[in-house]
Scaffold this active site. Structure first.
Site, PDB file in Angstrom:
ATOM      1  N   LYS A  59       0.829  -1.179   0.078  1.00 21.89           N
ATOM      2  CA  LYS A  59      -0.122   0.032  -0.001  1.00 21.89           C
ATOM      3  C   LYS A  59       0.811   1.219  -0.073  1.00 21.89           C
ATOM      4  CE  LYS A  59      -4.051  -2.120   2.221  1.00 21.89           C
ATOM      5  NZ  LYS A  59      -4.682  -2.556   3.431  1.00 21.89           N
ATOM      6  N   GLN A 103      -4.822  -1.005   9.498  1.00 23.99           N
ATOM      7  CA  GLN A 103      -5.072  -2.410   8.987  1.00 23.99           C
ATOM      8  C   GLN A 103      -5.650  -3.420   9.857  1.00 23.99           C
ATOM      9  OE1 GLN A 103      -3.709  -3.475   5.717  1.00 23.99           O
ATOM     10  NE2 GLN A 103      -4.283  -5.407   6.016  1.00 23.99           N
ATOM     11  N   ASP A 126     -11.179   3.224   3.977  1.00 27.94           N
ATOM     12  CA  ASP A 126     -11.623   1.838   3.781  1.00 27.94           C
ATOM     13  C   ASP A 126     -13.383   1.792   3.866  1.00 27.94           C
ATOM     14  OD1 ASP A 126      -9.874  -0.477   3.948  1.00 27.94           O
ATOM     15  OD2 ASP A 126      -9.445   0.101   6.189  1.00 27.94           O
TER      16      ASP A 126
HETATM   17  N1  GUN Z   1      -7.171  -6.482   6.222  1.00 32.89           N
HETATM   18  C1  GUN Z   1      -7.742  -7.221   5.234  1.00 32.89           C
HETATM   19  N2  GUN Z   1      -8.543  -6.535   4.181  1.00 32.89           N
HETATM   20  C2  GUN Z   1      -8.549  -5.201   4.804  1.00 32.89           C
HETATM   21  C3  GUN Z   1      -8.977  -3.927   4.238  1.00 32.89           C
HETATM   22  O1  GUN Z   1      -9.476  -4.008   2.986  1.00 32.89           O
HETATM   23  N3  GUN Z   1      -8.903  -2.926   5.020  1.00 32.89           N
HETATM   24  C4  GUN Z   1      -8.228  -2.864   6.072  1.00 32.89           C
HETATM   25  N4  GUN Z   1      -8.072  -1.978   7.016  1.00 32.89           N
HETATM   26  N5  GUN Z   1      -7.651  -4.110   6.537  1.00 32.89           N
HETATM   27  C5  GUN Z   1      -7.816  -5.432   6.066  1.00 32.89           C
END
Ligand code: GUN
Length: 297
Positions: A59, A103, A126
């Site tokens: 990311k 996350q 998100d």
């Molecule tokens: N962990 C797995 N998928 C995601 C996501 O789309 N966003 C976040 N914040 N954590 C994750």
């Protein structure tokens, strides 16, 4: 079907679509920078989960590649929740931070909902904050979860208008299944949500023009469940002895479907591209600019 039957489905190249989307975002970031605005995304990782570390690193890399500011904040596994909430407060108050992503999963001693709902909804890239969930469900301007947003973009690109299509979403998670159903409904599809207690799944699937599989079970959806010509979106990422596979049995489904996303190279690359799209949208909104074209539902 035998292994020698030729594949009939068009593969949906999410990798190429996502690369194209990131290039477009980079152009928009450059235009914003020319006006003195640099979009910025802060990612917070609590603990040492190896898969999460890989996601967070990529990311950060892709955020920088499109010209945005990227910050990574790490807290130890045993950090008190109050420390995480204090960090979120600081990021909420920092005008150079346009997007905040915590996350998941979080360590067990933390209350995931309390943490997510502490994020400023305008910076919730998100789309997990309860206000954004409610806004999406009621058709208001929201931040939309990245994976379903990516699936929607692929579906619209393949099918155009989704109005009146029978769509089956398999899986009811807050991250994928539920927001996916909301997005399809918003596009006037007829939406069914199936889950672990659904009794007639193959039958439901055979009626679906669109199948979105997000169950987290390797090769769960079989080719003989698929309606000929249907569009199949596979959100699954399952590690098996034979490598990475989706929730759809690709080989059998590809003989029946009209189009199908591969794993890897289908939905996966769209998720981060849509995270960048959401960060751009959040930046535009924070600066009183119109939403960038085509990045929001
Ligand atoms: N962990 C797995 N998928 C995601 C996501 O789309 N966003 C976040 N914040 N954590 C994750």
């Amino acid at each position: 079907m035998t292994a020698t039957t030729p594949m009939t489905a068009t593969p949906i190249d999410g990798k190429a679509f996502a690369a194209h989307l990131r290039a477009r975002i980079a152009t928009e970031v450059a235009a914003m920078k020319a006006r003195g605005i640099t979009p910025g995304l802060a990612v917070v990782l609590v603990g040492e989960d190896p898969a999460s570390q890989v996601y967070v690193r990529s990311k950060g890399r892709m955020t920088r590649e499109v010209g945005m500011n990227s910050w990574e904040h790490r807290l130890p596994t045993d950090a008190p929740q109050a420390d995480l909430l204090a960090l979120i407060d600081r990021l909420n108050a920092d005008p150079s931070v346009n997007g905040i992503l915590v996350q998941l999963p979080l360590p067990r001693h933390m209350d995931e909902s309390a943490v997510i709902n502490a994020i400023d909804p305008a910076k919730d890239v998100d789309g997990f904050h309860i206000l954004n969930v409610g806004r999406l469900a009621t058709g208001q301007k929201a931040m939309v979860p990245c994976t379903p947003l990516g699936c929607l973009m692929l579906l619209r690109d393949r099918l155009g208008d989704l109005g009146g299509k029978n769509a089956l979403v398999i899986g009811r998670s807050n991250i994928v299944g539920k927001p996916m159903a909301q997005l399809l409904l918003r596009d006037s599809a007829t939406v069914t949500v199936a889950h672990s207690r659904t009794t007639n799944l193959p039958e439901l699937c055979r009626q679906a023009d669109i199948v979105v599989a997000a169950v987290g079970r390797a090769q769960f959806v079989k080719g003989d469940w698929i309606k000929p010509g249907a569009t199949v979106i596979d959100v699954g990422i399952n590690r098996t002895d034979g490598g990475l596979v989706g929730d759809v049995d690709f080989d059998s489904a590809a003989h029946v479907a009209g189009a199908i996303t591969p794993v890897p190279g289908g939905v996966g690359p769209m998720t981060i591209a849509c995270l960048l799209a959401n960060t751009l949208t959040a930046t535009a909104r924070a600066n009183g600019l119109p939403d960038p074209e085509g990045l929001t539902p």
